[in-house]
Design a protein around this motif. Structure first.
Motif, short mmCIF file in Angstrom:
data_model
loop_
_atom_site.label_atom_id
_atom_site.label_comp_id
_atom_site.label_asym_id
_atom_site.label_seq_id
_atom_site.Cartn_x
_atom_site.Cartn_y
_atom_site.Cartn_z
N ALA A 71 0.85 -1.19 0.00
CA ALA A 71 0.00 0.00 0.00
C ALA A 71 0.89 1.24 0.00
N ARG A 72 0.28 2.35 -0.35
CA ARG A 72 0.98 3.63 -0.35
C ARG A 72 0.14 4.66 0.40
N LEU A 73 0.81 5.48 1.19
CA LEU A 73 0.14 6.57 1.90
C LEU A 73 -0.37 7.57 0.87
N THR A 74 -1.67 7.82 0.87
CA THR A 74 -2.26 8.73 -0.12
C THR A 74 -2.90 9.96 0.52
N SER A 75 -3.06 9.95 1.82
CA SER A 75 -3.64 11.12 2.49
C SER A 75 -3.33 11.05 3.98
N ARG A 76 -3.05 12.21 4.56
CA ARG A 76 -2.84 12.28 6.01
C ARG A 76 -3.46 13.57 6.50
N MET A 77 -4.31 13.45 7.49
CA MET A 77 -4.90 14.62 8.13
C MET A 77 -4.55 14.54 9.61
N PHE A 78 -4.18 15.68 10.18
CA PHE A 78 -3.88 15.70 11.60
C PHE A 78 -4.55 16.91 12.23
N THR A 79 -5.06 16.70 13.43
CA THR A 79 -5.81 17.75 14.10
C THR A 79 -5.45 17.81 15.57
N ILE A 80 -5.68 18.98 16.14
CA ILE A 80 -5.62 19.20 17.59
C ILE A 80 -7.00 19.71 17.99
N GLU A 81 -7.63 19.06 18.97
CA GLU A 81 -8.96 19.45 19.43
C GLU A 81 -8.94 19.71 20.92
N THR A 82 -9.72 20.70 21.34
CA THR A 82 -9.86 20.97 22.77
C THR A 82 -11.07 21.88 23.00
N THR A 164 -15.17 25.55 21.84
CA THR A 164 -14.69 24.31 21.25
C THR A 164 -13.89 24.66 20.00
N VAL A 165 -12.81 23.95 19.77
CA VAL A 165 -11.98 24.25 18.61
C VAL A 165 -11.30 22.99 18.10
N LYS A 166 -11.11 22.96 16.78
CA LYS A 166 -10.35 21.90 16.13
C LYS A 166 -9.45 22.57 15.09
N TRP A 167 -8.14 22.43 15.28
CA TRP A 167 -7.18 22.94 14.31
C TRP A 167 -6.76 21.80 13.41
N GLY A 168 -6.79 22.02 12.10
CA GLY A 168 -6.30 21.04 11.14
C GLY A 168 -4.94 21.45 10.64
N GLY A 169 -4.04 20.49 10.52
CA GLY A 169 -2.69 20.76 10.06
C GLY A 169 -2.57 20.61 8.55
N PHE A 170 -1.57 21.29 7.98
CA PHE A 170 -1.37 21.32 6.54
C PHE A 170 0.10 21.09 6.17
N TYR A 171 0.29 20.76 4.92
CA TYR A 171 1.61 20.62 4.31
C TYR A 171 2.38 21.94 4.47
N VAL A 172 3.68 21.85 4.74
CA VAL A 172 4.50 23.04 4.90
C VAL A 172 5.43 23.21 3.70
N ALA A 173 6.35 22.28 3.51
CA ALA A 173 7.30 22.35 2.38
C ALA A 173 7.93 20.97 2.21
N ALA A 174 8.55 20.76 1.06
CA ALA A 174 9.17 19.46 0.77
C ALA A 174 10.26 19.10 1.77
N ASN A 175 10.90 20.09 2.38
CA ASN A 175 11.99 19.82 3.32
C ASN A 175 11.61 20.09 4.78
N ILE A 176 10.31 20.31 5.04
CA ILE A 176 9.85 20.58 6.42
C ILE A 176 8.65 19.68 6.71
#
Length: 186
Positions: A71-82, A164-176
């Motif tokens: 298999a290959r990783l095709t999507s990743r979502m990460f969140t912080i909720e509080t 209530t809050v949920k922050w979603g993370g995003f791509y930064v750069a190819a080297n970060i």
């Protein structure tokens, strides 16, 4: 493998927020409070702080075998909720990804961004200071995020008002990498 009780984790975390691209504290400073000039403490939370990493793998397939060969990783979502226990106008500005604050004699005010066309959102970074294994500190840095879920605030006579809050993370750069975890060690 026997249970290692030093790997059990319990305890609260402190959340800090800063502008996207703000210099991160050095890994060696994992036990230190981030610089208040760059990182804003979001105050008390209720019901904990949850980090979620949701990974999607797509299976590979070939005609010659019945088993899935990989298999290959095709999507990743990460969140912080509080739930922020300090429903201030300053915190609301972070939860709505910016806006205009004002103050004067006897008042503070806030208005959300209300441009009549699509605009570039104000990205932030989140720093979570909590506990890791061996009762040492753990720091998690989400390098580029937006508050991207509904923000709720309820006023009731028999319970505390929260944001209530949920922050979603995003791509930064190819080297970060989009996020980083640092554990203190003795």
């Amino acid at each position: 493998m026997p249970v290692n009780t030093n790997n059990l984790i319990m305890g609260p975390a402190t959340l800090y927020i800063a502008d996207f691209g703000t210099a991160e504290p050095a890994d060696t400073a994992v036990n230190d409070t981030p610089a208040a000039s760059a990182w804003t403490d979001l105050g008390g939370t209720q019901d904990g702080v949850k980090l979620t990493v949701d990974q999607t793998y797509s299976n590979l397939e070939v005609d010659q075998i019945v088993d899935v060969p990989g298999a290959r990783l095709t999507s990743r979502m990460f969140t912080i909720e509080t739930n922020l226990a300090e429903p201030t106008l300053a915190n609301l500005k972070y939860l709505l990804n910016d806006g205009t604050s004002a103050s004067g004699s006897g008042f503070d005010s806030f208005e959300p961004v209300y441009a009549d066309s699509a605009t570039q959102p104000t990205y932030r970074c989140i720093l979570l200071d909590g506990w890791g294994e061996n009762q040492m500190r753990r720091r998690i840095i989400i390098r580029k995020c937006l508050s991207n879920d509904k923000v709720e605030s309820t006023y009731k006579k028999d319970s505390q008002t929260l944001y209530t809050v949920k922050w979603g993370g995003f791509y930064v750069a190819a080297n970060i990498a989009p996020f980083k975890m640092i554990n203190a060690k003795s």
